[in-house]
Structures are given as structure tokens and as C-alpha cells.
Design a protein around this motif. Structure first.
Motif, PDB file in Angstrom:
ATOM      1  N   ALA A 376       0.861  -1.068   0.561  1.00  0.00           N
ATOM      2  CA  ALA A 376       0.005  -0.317   0.342  1.00  0.00           C
ATOM      3  C   ALA A 376       0.811   1.213  -0.017  1.00  0.00           C
ATOM      4  O   ALA A 376       0.487   2.054  -0.601  1.00  0.00           O
ATOM      5  CB  ALA A 376      -1.087  -0.158   1.471  1.00  0.00           C
ATOM      6  N   GLY A 377       1.746   1.131   1.079  1.00  0.00           N
ATOM      7  CA  GLY A 377       2.577   2.350   0.750  1.00  0.00           C
ATOM      8  C   GLY A 377       3.788   2.724  -0.628  1.00  0.00           C
ATOM      9  O   GLY A 377       3.864   3.613  -0.731  1.00  0.00           O
ATOM     10  N   TYR A 380       1.140   4.216  -2.864  1.00  0.00           N
ATOM     11  CA  TYR A 380       0.494   5.799  -2.758  1.00  0.00           C
ATOM     12  C   TYR A 380       1.843   6.728  -2.822  1.00  0.00           C
ATOM     13  O   TYR A 380       2.064   7.762  -3.386  1.00  0.00           O
ATOM     14  CB  TYR A 380       0.581   5.934  -0.904  1.00  0.00           C
ATOM     15  CG  TYR A 380       0.431   6.813  -0.227  1.00  0.00           C
ATOM     16  CD1 TYR A 380      -0.737   8.568  -0.403  1.00  0.00           C
ATOM     17  CD2 TYR A 380       1.744   7.005   0.388  1.00  0.00           C
ATOM     18  CE1 TYR A 380      -0.146   9.652  -0.375  1.00  0.00           C
ATOM     19  CE2 TYR A 380       2.036   8.495   0.783  1.00  0.00           C
ATOM     20  CZ  TYR A 380       1.153   9.601   0.540  1.00  0.00           C
ATOM     21  OH  TYR A 380       1.049  11.042   1.726  1.00  0.00           O
ATOM     22  N   SER A 381       3.403   5.592  -2.578  1.00  0.00           N
ATOM     23  CA  SER A 381       4.457   6.490  -2.819  1.00  0.00           C
ATOM     24  C   SER A 381       4.316   7.024  -4.020  1.00  0.00           C
ATOM     25  O   SER A 381       5.745   8.057  -4.882  1.00  0.00           O
ATOM     26  CB  SER A 381       5.510   6.168  -1.995  1.00  0.00           C
ATOM     27  OG  SER A 381       5.681   4.824  -2.680  1.00  0.00           O
ATOM     28  N   VAL A 384       3.022   9.917  -5.337  1.00  0.00           N
ATOM     29  CA  VAL A 384       3.646  10.950  -4.363  1.00  0.00           C
ATOM     30  C   VAL A 384       4.665  11.346  -5.095  1.00  0.00           C
ATOM     31  O   VAL A 384       5.291  13.258  -5.266  1.00  0.00           O
ATOM     32  CB  VAL A 384       4.172  11.362  -3.147  1.00  0.00           C
ATOM     33  CG1 VAL A 384       4.708  12.192  -2.333  1.00  0.00           C
ATOM     34  CG2 VAL A 384       2.740  10.491  -2.265  1.00  0.00           C
ATOM     35  N   THR A 416      -1.193  13.951  -1.104  1.00  0.00           N
ATOM     36  CA  THR A 416      -2.062  13.387  -0.027  1.00  0.00           C
ATOM     37  C   THR A 416      -2.987  14.578   0.268  1.00  0.00           C
ATOM     38  O   THR A 416      -4.027  13.913   0.617  1.00  0.00           O
ATOM     39  CB  THR A 416      -0.496  13.863   1.156  1.00  0.00           C
ATOM     40  OG1 THR A 416       0.224  13.698   0.907  1.00  0.00           O
ATOM     41  CG2 THR A 416      -1.841  13.141   2.075  1.00  0.00           C
ATOM     42  N   TYR A 419      -9.084  14.171  -2.088  1.00  0.00           N
ATOM     43  CA  TYR A 419      -9.491  13.033  -1.943  1.00  0.00           C
ATOM     44  C   TYR A 419     -11.055  12.857  -2.868  1.00  0.00           C
ATOM     45  O   TYR A 419     -12.364  12.712  -2.535  1.00  0.00           O
ATOM     46  CB  TYR A 419      -9.633  12.987  -0.102  1.00  0.00           C
ATOM     47  CG  TYR A 419     -10.459  14.209   0.482  1.00  0.00           C
ATOM     48  CD1 TYR A 419     -11.669  14.588   0.678  1.00  0.00           C
ATOM     49  CD2 TYR A 419      -9.733  14.690   1.570  1.00  0.00           C
ATOM     50  CE1 TYR A 419     -12.183  16.114   1.174  1.00  0.00           C
ATOM     51  CE2 TYR A 419      -9.712  15.544   1.358  1.00  0.00           C
ATOM     52  CZ  TYR A 419     -10.782  16.502   2.002  1.00  0.00           C
ATOM     53  OH  TYR A 419     -11.652  17.175   2.821  1.00  0.00           O
ATOM     54  N   TRP A 524      -8.428   6.300  -2.199  1.00  0.00           N
ATOM     55  CA  TRP A 524      -7.875   5.119  -2.840  1.00  0.00           C
ATOM     56  C   TRP A 524      -8.720   4.627  -4.379  1.00  0.00           C
ATOM     57  O   TRP A 524      -7.743   4.138  -5.270  1.00  0.00           O
ATOM     58  CB  TRP A 524      -8.553   3.468  -2.289  1.00  0.00           C
ATOM     59  CG  TRP A 524      -6.825   3.873  -1.318  1.00  0.00           C
ATOM     60  CD1 TRP A 524      -7.077   4.160   0.319  1.00  0.00           C
ATOM     61  CD2 TRP A 524      -5.983   3.346  -0.960  1.00  0.00           C
ATOM     62  NE1 TRP A 524      -6.353   4.364   1.055  1.00  0.00           N
ATOM     63  CE2 TRP A 524      -5.198   3.564  -0.082  1.00  0.00           C
ATOM     64  CE3 TRP A 524      -5.383   2.843  -2.264  1.00  0.00           C
ATOM     65  CZ2 TRP A 524      -3.548   3.481   0.307  1.00  0.00           C
ATOM     66  CZ3 TRP A 524      -3.838   2.829  -1.943  1.00  0.00           C
ATOM     67  CH2 TRP A 524      -2.777   2.552  -0.549  1.00  0.00           C
ATOM     68  N   ILE A 527      -6.103   6.455  -6.238  1.00  0.00           N
ATOM     69  CA  ILE A 527      -4.710   5.866  -6.315  1.00  0.00           C
ATOM     70  C   ILE A 527      -4.480   5.144  -7.524  1.00  0.00           C
ATOM     71  O   ILE A 527      -3.441   5.369  -8.445  1.00  0.00           O
ATOM     72  CB  ILE A 527      -4.278   4.954  -4.517  1.00  0.00           C
ATOM     73  CG1 ILE A 527      -4.085   7.085  -4.046  1.00  0.00           C
ATOM     74  CG2 ILE A 527      -3.187   4.641  -5.310  1.00  0.00           C
ATOM     75  CD1 ILE A 527      -3.345   6.455  -3.182  1.00  0.00           C
ATOM     76  N   THR A 563      -5.911   6.056   5.934  1.00  0.00           N
ATOM     77  CA  THR A 563      -6.412   6.802   5.279  1.00  0.00           C
ATOM     78  C   THR A 563      -7.652   7.482   5.803  1.00  0.00           C
ATOM     79  O   THR A 563      -7.521   9.374   5.451  1.00  0.00           O
ATOM     80  CB  THR A 563      -6.975   6.588   4.037  1.00  0.00           C
ATOM     81  OG1 THR A 563      -5.784   4.855   3.427  1.00  0.00           O
ATOM     82  CG2 THR A 563      -7.459   7.097   2.673  1.00  0.00           C
TER      83      THR A 563
END
Length: 591
Positions: A376-377, A380-381, A384, A416, A419, A524, A527, A563
């Protein structure tokens, strides 16, 4: 880069298409509907990608309805002039300090845990055969290797670093001299320097190709028909994305070098957008005919030429025509922005020596062995990083533009803090262009379902053309177009019937919590929908399968809760900023 609303696939499809330069465009921030999915119907405090230009909270947030037209109406969900920022944002309710402290603790701990998993995975995979091409020696005195999977980033800060610094430094120097000696000629100096830089980089035949695009759209502007100008602009753009015309035009470039495709697509694509903007603005002002010289000065402004951002012609022309006066404290802010950009470059360099976030997704066998938290990281990264890349590019270009007394489009809003599909984008310039000339003209006030669907479909069709038609772009466009419209559908559903009655019975704090939970789900979705273009469909499927199917319910609920904590902290910051703006306005009101 498209910067580019655009797909930044590091591994495959898109790079093979030659669209290296266009940074991915997460969902276009076309409008904020104020739906429950938006958490609180948040208007942009720090405006983002297919959305309108940021305006101070508390002012009417209306959009340009068309080329050259003034602001004509307020988009739903945005601030009315008579409403307070906090009220307009729907987040006047504060949560208990202990609750917010818990959210901070959970979020920081979870990020640290996921980061630890990524660090261990990077160390374990550093010597894998599949990593050899993209993980190469870095800080040898520390025994660290570096992730060099992003071709563009490596080129910018290694082989082409000195060339970029030299070209932009020369622009700043000559611009300053011209401003001191003959400020009324500074726009001509920008154009001459830009033309010389283009000729020196790409050759004289490439310059002639661009002048051909400029001349054709200038002639179309003389007819005074916006539809003709837009059709010709889209046709010119299509010729840069489809064979055999693209191969024929790329042959105008002199010589071969590493960034040739990037510079060709960036310079040509942005030229077409700028020329189309010029033509449409000319049609919108029949009483004031602009000359071909105005178009040349606009198009060949070097800091914006290859990588954007796009500043619409009306804004650029108005700003370069003004006397170059610098507001108090502006120079300090420019220095601070330059310092932040330099710090971001150093931070990314350090990060890539420890976390191989661009290389790991290319080895699905290795990625599938990651813990759920690390996977998951990793997803997300990747988003980012793309935001950081766009922010650095914008930061460097905007620093030079502000030294030239311009007010360029701002850097993208941090991923970040997003949403809401209506705020998601990496390029405010492309976003403003699409909103002004397509989205707002078709969608009106964006409150009706059918016109909004038509506007978003038209916008994403043009975005698909900008990115370069291919299967992965089609999928990306469909997903994000659906996400944008789904927010409006939920808003309409929540305004009537049982949902509205249920929320009316909730306390304001509980309503904020429910909206934040919806925002976490939406985060999400953003993402996953954009991971398709940033990496690969296979990696996106792996993440979805692990986090939603195989990991249900433990992993799914854990990721959503973390989240949710992040969304609540973002909302709290938005609430604080809105209240500060409200207090500032109260102080400025006459007694």
C-alpha cells in the motif's frame, strides 16, 4: 512534461509511445460538486489540475465560461461572496483535540511501519538480476545504490543539468538587463532569446515546423470562428500524436540526443495549445485584433516553451504589457520558492538511495512478496513522487517566470491532500486551459447530470488526444471520467431522499466523520485509477487484489482507517486556514 496531463509510465507502454514528457494527469480537477464524497464539499484552498484558478477564500469562485470571457457565475460548492470560508467549505465543526491527536499518532505510525517494509524490501532486492538496469551505483562511500528508473529525472539532473541551468540563467540575465534599459521591449527580448534557444537545441527546421503551426492558427483566428480555431488546434495536436504524421514532423529535428523525443513532444504539443488559446482569445475580442508578432512573443517564452505550464494568452499578454513592478516581499518569496525546489531535488536524491519505489513495481514476482502495508505504501509513494516531480518542475519554471514579473499557474496541490476527483491534477496550466475552452463551455454551471457528463467526456477525449491515444490512456480516461461524474451522482442522491434525512439527524461532528470515511474510499479510488498510468495495469491489479480481495477484511479496513485519519487531518488544516481567512476578512471590513 505534460508535465503533462500525462502519463508517466516508467516501465512500459507510454514511454514506448514517446510521451515521456507529459507528467500524468490524475483525474482532471474540473469542478467540486460539494458531494458527500468530497468529504465536505471542499472548495480548493490551494487550487489544483482540471480545476479553476485558485482564488482567495471568501471570494466568488467562478469560472471563465469561455475564451476571453469574464467570470460569469459561481460553480456549485464554491464560495459565494457573502458566505464565510468555513461555512462555504462545510468544515466549521472542530473535532476534539484528543481525537485529532489519535489520528496523528495512527497516521505517523502507519507511515513509519510501511516505510520500514519498503526500506527492507529495497535492501533485499538491490542485487536482484531484475533490478540491474534501474538500480545502479550511487553513494559508493556508503555502499548505497540508487533507483534510476525514471529516465527524465536522471537526465534533468545529470547530463542536461548544466544546459538547463545555462539556458535559464541566460534568460534571467538578459531579461533583467532589458527590464533596466528598455522595459517596453522585454516581451521582444523574451521571444528572441526563446527562438535562439529553440534553434540551438532543436535546429532551424524544427523552428520552421513550429512557425507553420503558429501561422495556420493565426490565419484561422482572422476568420473569427471559435469552432474552426478549436477544430484546427485539435487537428494539429492529433498530427503530433498519430502516425505517419508524427514521424514526418519529428524528422525536422536536427541531430539526435537523449531528450530529443521529450523536447520534441513538449515543445510541439505546448505550441499547439498556446496557439489555440491565442486564436480563441482573438475570436472572443473581435474589436481588438492581435498580431502574429503577439503570438510569436507568447509562444516562444523559453521558461514555458518545452515543459509548460500553459498560461492562456489573455493572461500572458496582459502581464507582459504591464509595467514591471515587484510587490513588496515578492523577491523574498521567489528566493524561498527556489530554495524549496532545490531542497526537494536533494530530498528525492536521498530518498532514491534508500527506497526503490520506481523499480520494485516492474518486478511483479518480487512485489507480490511485499507485506500488505509495504505494498500500500508503494502504491501511495508512486503518486507522491509524481507530484514531487511536477512540483519541482513547476517550482523551477515559476521561479524564473516570477523574476520576469509574471504570475504563472501555481504548482499542483499535494496528492496527500486530495480526496476529491474534482481537484485531482498535476498541471494547473493544462487544467485551466481545458476548463476555460472545453469543460466550462460544455458543462455550464456543472449542476446538471447530463451536461456535466457531456462536458467531462469532451474534456477527457481531448486529454486522451493530448496524452497520445493507446489502450492504457483509454482505460485511464474512462476510469477518471467515471470517478468525476460519480461524485456528482452521489451529490444528487444525497440532496434528496433518505440520505439527506439520515445526515440531518447526525451531529455536525458525526457528519464530518461520515464524510471523511467517504473521502478515504475516494482517496484510494484516485490512487488506483491513476496507478494504471503511472506504473502498469498488472501492478495495479496486484495492489487491488491484495488490498481489497485477498486482504479483506483486515487489510482493507486497516488501510481505510489509516486513510480516514489522514483525511481528517487534512480537513482540520483546511478548517484552520478557512477560519484564519475569515478572521482576516473581518479585520479588513470597515467599521
Amino acid at each position: 512534461m505534460q508535465h503533462s496531463a500525462q502519463l508517466h509510465k516508467r516501465s512500459a507502454p507510454l514511454r514506448e509511445e514517446g510521451h515521456l514528457l507529459l507528467p500524468p494527469p490524475p483525474p482532471l480537477a474540473v469542478t467540486t460538486h460539494g458531494s458527500i464524497l468530497e468529504g465536505v464539499g471542499t472548495p480548493e484552498l490551494d487550487t489544483p489540475h482540471l480545476g479553476p484558478t485558485a482564488r482567495p477564500a471568501g471570494q466568488t469562485h467562478s469560472r471563465d465560461a469561455g475564451p476571453g470571457s469574464p467570470e460569469v457565475g459561481s460553480a456549485p460548492g464554491y464560495l459565494e461572496a457573502s458566505s464565510s470560508p468555513a461555512q462555504a467549505m462545510g468544515i466549521k465543526t472542530a473535532l476534539p483535540a484528543a481525537e485529532l491527536g489519535l489520528y496523528s499518532l495512527v497516521l505517523s505510525g502507519s507511515l513509519a511501519y510501511a516505510g520500514r517494509g519498503l526500506l527492507e524490501a529495497s535492501q533485499d532486492g538491490a542485487h536482484r538480476k531484475a533490478f540491474r538496469e534501474s538500480v545502479r551505483p550511487g553513494w559508493e562511500y556508503l555502499g548505497r545504490k540508487m533507483d534510476v528508473a525514471d529516465f527524465e529525472w536522471v537526465m534533468w539532473f545529470t547530463s542536461f543539468r548544466n544546459i538547463i541551468v545555462f539556458a535559464l540563467s541566460g534568460h534571467v540575465l538578459f531579461a533583467k538587463l532589458c527590464t533596466m534599459v528598455a522595459p517596453q521591449l522585454r516581451s521582444w527580448m523574451y521571444a528572441v532569446y526563446g527562438v535562439l534557444a529553440v534553434v540551438g537545441t532543436m535546429g532551424p527546421w524544427y523552428l520552421l515546423l513550429l512557425l507553420g503551426h503558429c501561422a495556420s492558427l493565426y490565419v484561422a483566428s482572422l476568420v473569427g470562428q471559435p469552432w474552426l480555431c478549436l477544430a484546427l488546434g485539435l487537428g494539429s495536436l492529433a498530427s503530433l500524436k498519430m502516425e505517419p504524421l508524427i514521424s514526418w514532423q519529428s524528422g525536422f529535428v536536427t541531430g539526435t540526443f537523449d531528450l530529443q523525443d521529450v523536447l520534441f513532444h513538449g515543445g510541439s504539443g505546448f505550441t499547439v495549445l498556446r496557439c489555440t488559446s491565442f486564436a480563441l482569445e482573438s475570436c472572443a475580442r473581435p474589436d481588438r485584433r492581435y498580431s502574429l508578432a503577439d503570438l510569436i512573443k507568447y509562444n516562444f517564452y523559453l521558461p514555458f516553451f518545452f515543459f509548460g505550464p500553459v498560461m492562456t494568452f489573455d493572461r500572458f499578454h496582459a502581464q507582459v504589457s504591464q509595467d514591471p513592478v515587484r510587490p513588496e516581499g515578492e523577491l523574498w518569496r521567489i528566493q524561498a520558492q527556489a530554495g524549496l525546489s532545490a531542497a526537494a531535488v536533494v530530498a528525492v536524491d536521498i530518498f532514491f538511495h534508500f527506497f526503490y519505489i520506481l523499480t520494485i513495481p516492474g518486478d511483479l514476482k518480487f512485489a507480490s512478496r511485499l507485506p500488505d502495508s509495504a505494498l500500500a505504501g508503494l502504491a501511495y509513494s508512486n503518486l507522491v513522487y509524481d507530484w514531487v516531480k511536477a512540483a519541482v518542475l513547476f517550482g523551477v519554471v515559476n521561479t524564473v517566470a516570477r523574476l520576469d514579473h509574471l504570475d504563472p499557474p501555481q504548482p499542483p496541490k499535494c496528492i496527500t491532500a486530495l480526496y476529491v476527483f474534482g481537484e485531482t491534477h498535476f498541471d494547473r496550466g493544462i487544467n485551466d486551459w481545458l476548463c476555460k475552452y472545453v469543460y466550462d463551455r460544455v458543462g455550464g454551471d456543472h449542476s446538471a447530470v447530463i451536461p456535466e457528463l457531456a462536458a467531462s467526456v469532451a474534456t477527457f477525449v481531448i486529454t486522451t488526444l493530448w496524452l497520445g491515444p493507446c489502450d492504457i490512456v483509454y482505460l485511464w480516461s474512462v476510469l477518471n471520467c467515471f470517478g468525476l461524474n460519480f461524485e456528482l451522482w452521489v451529490q444528487k442522491l444525497a440532496e434528496h431522499g433518505p440520505l439527506a434525512q439520515i445526515e440531518a439527524r447526525l451531529s455536525e461532528q458525526m457528519s464530518r466523520r461520515v464524510r471523511a470515511l467517504c473521502g478515504a474510499v475516494n482517496f484510494w479510488a484516485i490512487i488506483m485509477y491513476n496507478l494504471v498510468s503511472l506504473n502498469s495495469l498488472e501492478f495495479t491489479e496486484l495492489v487491488a487484489r491484495r488490498l481489497i480481495l485477498k486482504g479483506f477484511p483486515q487489510t482493507t479496513l486497516a488501510v481505510l482507517f489509516v486513510t480516514y485519519c489522514g483525511v481528517q487531518l487534512v480537513k482540520e488544516r483546511e478548517r484552520t486556514l478557512a477560519l484564519e481567512e475569515e478572521q482576516k476578512q473581518d479585520k479588513e471590513k470597515p467599521e
